[in-house]
Design a protein around this motif. Structure first.
Motif, mmCIF file in Angstrom:
data_model
loop_
_atom_site.group_PDB
_atom_site.id
_atom_site.type_symbol
_atom_site.label_atom_id
_atom_site.label_comp_id
_atom_site.label_asym_id
_atom_site.label_seq_id
_atom_site.Cartn_x
_atom_site.Cartn_y
_atom_site.Cartn_z
ATOM 1 N N LEU A 197 -10.270 -1.091 -2.501
ATOM 2 C CA LEU A 197 -8.971 -0.793 -2.952
ATOM 3 C C LEU A 197 -8.770 -0.456 -4.176
ATOM 4 O O LEU A 197 -9.504 -0.810 -5.310
ATOM 5 C CB LEU A 197 -8.439 -2.216 -2.726
ATOM 6 C CG LEU A 197 -8.749 -3.295 -1.558
ATOM 7 C CD1 LEU A 197 -8.265 -4.640 -1.692
ATOM 8 C CD2 LEU A 197 -8.007 -2.788 -0.287
ATOM 9 N N SER A 236 0.742 -1.210 -0.038
ATOM 10 C CA SER A 236 0.079 -0.032 0.073
ATOM 11 C C SER A 236 0.784 1.216 0.007
ATOM 12 O O SER A 236 2.127 1.048 0.185
ATOM 13 C CB SER A 236 -1.035 0.040 1.280
ATOM 14 O OG SER A 236 -0.122 0.440 2.319
ATOM 15 N N ASP A 237 0.161 2.335 -0.139
ATOM 16 C CA ASP A 237 0.810 3.615 -0.102
ATOM 17 C C ASP A 237 1.726 3.817 1.318
ATOM 18 O O ASP A 237 2.476 4.600 1.396
ATOM 19 C CB ASP A 237 -0.156 4.741 -0.473
ATOM 20 C CG ASP A 237 -1.148 4.938 0.628
ATOM 21 O OD1 ASP A 237 -1.365 5.950 1.396
ATOM 22 O OD2 ASP A 237 -1.782 3.968 0.819
ATOM 23 N N VAL A 292 -1.108 -5.695 1.794
ATOM 24 C CA VAL A 292 -2.407 -5.930 1.774
ATOM 25 C C VAL A 292 -2.838 -7.114 1.015
ATOM 26 O O VAL A 292 -2.422 -6.930 -0.223
ATOM 27 C CB VAL A 292 -3.123 -4.620 1.487
ATOM 28 C CG1 VAL A 292 -4.656 -4.927 1.476
ATOM 29 C CG2 VAL A 292 -3.160 -3.517 2.252
ATOM 30 N N THR A 346 -7.917 2.830 0.345
ATOM 31 C CA THR A 346 -6.682 2.280 0.353
ATOM 32 C C THR A 346 -6.152 2.075 -1.113
ATOM 33 O O THR A 346 -6.737 1.513 -1.934
ATOM 34 C CB THR A 346 -6.550 0.648 0.755
ATOM 35 O OG1 THR A 346 -7.251 0.587 2.262
ATOM 36 C CG2 THR A 346 -5.472 -0.109 0.926
ATOM 37 N N LEU A 360 -3.025 0.435 -3.818
ATOM 38 C CA LEU A 360 -2.060 -0.351 -3.783
ATOM 39 C C LEU A 360 -1.410 -0.267 -5.003
ATOM 40 O O LEU A 360 -1.989 0.224 -5.937
ATOM 41 C CB LEU A 360 -2.770 -1.903 -3.892
ATOM 42 C CG LEU A 360 -3.609 -2.124 -2.423
ATOM 43 C CD1 LEU A 360 -4.575 -3.383 -2.493
ATOM 44 C CD2 LEU A 360 -2.841 -2.237 -1.116
#
Length: 154
Positions: A68, A17-18, A23, A90, A92
């Motif tokens: 996501l 993730s950032d 994840v 979120t 990714l």
């Protein structure tokens, strides 16, 4: 390139993730997950779409959905994107495009009348059992989240 259809098992993935966390789709088993693929952080269309998902996140979560967003951008660029636009979804990173490819969201597409290879803006809903419930390819960045909410009855 094969495209996912409702009823298909969603391809598993684990991405960064950032925020640097790993994840996995499997970590969200038992929950409904909206997975959307977009070409590039900090571009006008992708920014509009990410902001629309952020603006709708409370309503989506209230109905049991996680969101996501996946692009080929590196986590560092995604972190800047989140900060610049106050995103709460979120984000990714899929730099080798393996997840994009597995989901049918990378391949030939038309761009300004030319056939090019790239990210195909796509959105999926994965149910609690990991099955694709909704699959949409070549979606428009503007107005897509509103259409998705309408289709899902949210």
């Amino acid at each position: 390139m094969s495209r996912l259809q409702p009823g298909d098992t969603a391809p598993a993935f684990t991405l960064t993730s950032d925020t640097g966390e790993s994840v996995s789709l499997g970590d969200l088993a038992g929950r409904k997950v909206i997975v959307y693929f977009y070409p590039a952080a900090m571009t006008p269309g992708c920014t509009k779409q990410a902001c629309d998902f952020t603006d709708s996140l409370d309503a989506l979560k209230a109905q049991g959905y996680e969101v996501l967003g996946i692009s080929p951008d590196k986590p560092e660029k995604l972190a800047k994107f989140r900060e610049r636009d106050s995103l709460t979804i979120t984000l990714l990173s899929d730099p080798d495009r393996s997840v994009l490819t597995a989901w049918g969201a990378f391949g030939e597409k038309k761009l300004y009348g030319k056939v090019v290879e790239g990210v195909i803006r796509s959105t999926f809903v994965v149910d609690e059992e990991g099955k694709v419930e909704y699959a949409a390819y070549n979606v428009k960045a503007t107005g897509h989240v509103a259409k998705l909410r309408k289709d899902l009855g949210i």
